[in-house]
Design a protein around this motif. Sequence first.
Motif, PDB file in Angstrom:
ATOM      1  N   ARG A  29       0.892  -1.357  -0.007  1.00 56.55           N
ATOM      2  CA  ARG A  29      -0.125   0.057  -0.012  1.00 56.55           C
ATOM      3  C   ARG A  29       0.759   1.278  -0.114  1.00 56.55           C
ATOM      4  NH1 ARG A  29      -2.970  -1.622  -2.337  1.00 56.55           N
ATOM      5  NH2 ARG A  29      -4.000  -3.719  -1.932  1.00 56.55           N
ATOM      6  N   PHE A  41       1.646   0.469  -8.894  1.00 55.50           N
ATOM      7  CA  PHE A  41       2.268  -0.825  -8.506  1.00 55.50           C
ATOM      8  C   PHE A  41       2.065  -1.239  -7.195  1.00 55.50           C
ATOM      9  CE2 PHE A  41       3.819   1.252 -12.452  1.00 55.50           C
ATOM     10  CZ  PHE A  41       3.753   0.379 -13.293  1.00 55.50           C
ATOM     11  N   SER A  42       2.160  -2.551  -7.084  1.00 54.29           N
ATOM     12  CA  SER A  42       2.133  -3.009  -5.615  1.00 54.29           C
ATOM     13  C   SER A  42       3.391  -3.040  -5.000  1.00 54.29           C
ATOM     14  CB  SER A  42       1.479  -4.476  -5.808  1.00 54.29           C
ATOM     15  OG  SER A  42       2.210  -5.266  -6.386  1.00 54.29           O
ATOM     16  N   ARG A  43       4.473  -2.874  -5.649  1.00 52.75           N
ATOM     17  CA  ARG A  43       5.788  -2.845  -4.883  1.00 52.75           C
ATOM     18  C   ARG A  43       6.773  -1.824  -5.511  1.00 52.75           C
ATOM     19  NH1 ARG A  43       7.350  -7.636  -2.354  1.00 52.75           N
ATOM     20  NH2 ARG A  43       5.602  -8.962  -2.657  1.00 52.75           N
TER      21      ARG A  43
ATOM     22  N   GLU B 327       0.836 -10.182  -8.844  1.00 52.23           N
ATOM     23  CA  GLU B 327       0.880  -9.036  -8.090  1.00 52.23           C
ATOM     24  C   GLU B 327       0.604  -7.735  -8.816  1.00 52.23           C
ATOM     25  OE1 GLU B 327       4.579  -9.234  -5.989  1.00 52.23           O
ATOM     26  OE2 GLU B 327       3.782 -10.482  -4.332  1.00 52.23           O
ATOM     27  N   SER B 328       0.061  -7.795  -9.638  1.00 51.49           N
ATOM     28  CA  SER B 328      -0.401  -6.491 -10.604  1.00 51.49           C
ATOM     29  C   SER B 328      -1.711  -5.855  -9.952  1.00 51.49           C
ATOM     30  CB  SER B 328      -0.761  -7.052 -11.996  1.00 51.49           C
ATOM     31  OG  SER B 328      -1.117  -5.901 -12.612  1.00 51.49           O
ATOM     32  N   LEU B 329      -1.774  -4.751 -10.329  1.00 50.00           N
ATOM     33  CA  LEU B 329      -2.791  -3.836  -9.908  1.00 50.00           C
ATOM     34  C   LEU B 329      -3.851  -3.642 -11.067  1.00 50.00           C
ATOM     35  CD1 LEU B 329      -1.332  -1.180  -7.361  1.00 50.00           C
ATOM     36  CD2 LEU B 329      -2.277  -3.543  -6.821  1.00 50.00           C
ATOM     37  N   GLN B 430       7.473 -10.863 -12.387  1.00 50.91           N
ATOM     38  CA  GLN B 430       5.782 -10.951 -12.763  1.00 50.91           C
ATOM     39  C   GLN B 430       5.604 -11.626 -13.774  1.00 50.91           C
ATOM     40  OE1 GLN B 430       5.228  -6.603 -12.341  1.00 50.91           O
ATOM     41  NE2 GLN B 430       3.605  -7.032 -11.191  1.00 50.91           N
TER      42      GLN B 430
END
Lengths: 143, 462
Positions: A29, A41-43, B327-329, B430
């Motif tokens: 987050r 992006f998550s990271r 883990e893509s948004l 990814q």
Amino acid sequence: MPERESAASAEGAAAGAMTATGAPEDDARATPPCPRCGERFSRARYLALHAGIEHADDLAPAERGAYEAAVAEEDVWLASLRRRVKGGLAALPIVLTYLFILVLLHLAQVPLVFGLLLIPVTAACAAIVYHLVSTRELQPGYN
Amino acid sequence: MVSRPFGVAILLLAFSLAAPVAAAHMGHFGDGVETRWEMPPWILWSSGALVVALSFAVVGAFASRASRPARSTATVTPPLTRAFGPANVAALLVLGILVAAPFAGGAPELPGVLVWLVLWAALPMLAYLYANAWPRLDPFAVLAPLADRLRGGRAKRPYPERFGSWPAVLVLLALVGLEVAPASAWHEGTRLSILILAYVLLSFAGMVVFGSTVYRTRAEVFSRSMRFWAACSPRLVEDGRVRWGLPARGLARLRLDGYADVAFVVALLFGVSFDAFLATRWGSAAAAAVGNGVGPSLAHLILLAFGYASFLAAFTACAVAIRRVSESLESPSRLAAKLAASLLPIAVAYHFAHNAFYLVEQAPRIATTLLDPFAMGWASGLGLPASFAIPVSWAPAAALFQILVIMAGHVLAVIVAHDLALRAFPSRIQGIRSELPLTAVMVLYTFVGLWLLGQGAHGGPL
């Protein structure tokens, strides 16, 4: 040390749950959106890679550094994956040979128990080959 | 993209692993061949799945050297030229004859031959083996300027975005349903002529309302599907230069817009396997069971809808899994649009495996019908047989050929999926992870496809 982390993560990849190279700053987050195009992006690592690839023309020195660090980090993960796949491929013929013998025994109408007796031997051989191949370093410059 | 020698090496690996598969299959099928053991068919299916899984591991681990493939900025849609050549006019003429001939007492098989043998089998094959001939033949290219002139005075009405390519999906599914419709229904003769006329009028109306260019690129099913097939060709035109190489490299340039395009790709894949499924005894048993209360036509329709819905649901579930694993948004439908093109080599393999022999058999019929559209006996001087009979003794070789084609298609799909996945995400990790659900779906399709082959489907090993 990064070796061990990435080795653990390759197992996580199969389960699809664990982090890739779980650095503490990679909080899902907390990562801000891309300042140039607003993509999220998550990271932080994905953001750094995104900036280095999509916005390569106007990178600040810090961003360039983050991008190169992220690429190097992924190279370590990929090298680990390659070693594992090499080990798996080397051990595969042993398993296939066992399956072949099993089918032959079945066709010769030998009771299945005799086939099952071979499992420990096969597993041990496969494990030794896997270990020998997968712990050997790849040639430098493979990435 | 995976380098060419590397791709060839992977294909060779697949072939060497497929050899025992083929051997098992021939033991199963060989007509009059003395085989000591009957190999159980699950060996065939599981070896096929193993080949797909292994090629994923090898491609994923060893073909990711560059930090990322160069971004392809080339657009998908080859511009539809407003110009048309004599072939387009000739095609429109043929279309006119096609619609008129059965009414004028001509050969009743003309519409069937043109639609099912030429449009459905031969032209796609030409597209994925060599190049897309459709723009040169497209009769709508002749009608387009006319439609635009008719449209000229009216207020502009933009093509509704929410339609996407759904009209093309619906027409494609209708075609699939029509192909397998029980005989004596609408798929041949005068009735097919009426349907063709209706489609031409519908498309013309669409071009008048929305403009010919946008309608032809987004909603006209033949120009769309031919473009998709052609993206799988080993022949690629880059900057005006022809390059031959690993097939399906063109898929990296085929940008899919949204979920409707994903649905179109899935419909192409479903279409080539559905008629094979119906031809199996399981398929006919299912059709009979469903048709018990509602009649055969409705039974086929129900099976079609159910089958397509399950194919689409499987791929949608795969997209949701990809989103989690990578883990893509991004939304699952955007991810699906980025990766769905990797299903096309599988569709090509099934299409080729199922239609190659069929087309060779039917070649004299195509020639006779085209030379003599009014059944006046013009082609009788050529002395062509009704069809080329393929000797029964070829059955084992035919089965081997089909298995090799299908395995090659699946391995190509894995290679394409890897290429697309590396482009779809910023991170290579990814990308490789996103291939896990995709490979699982492909393994599933391999099972289904080899099972269908083993059931001796239509056009199959005789």
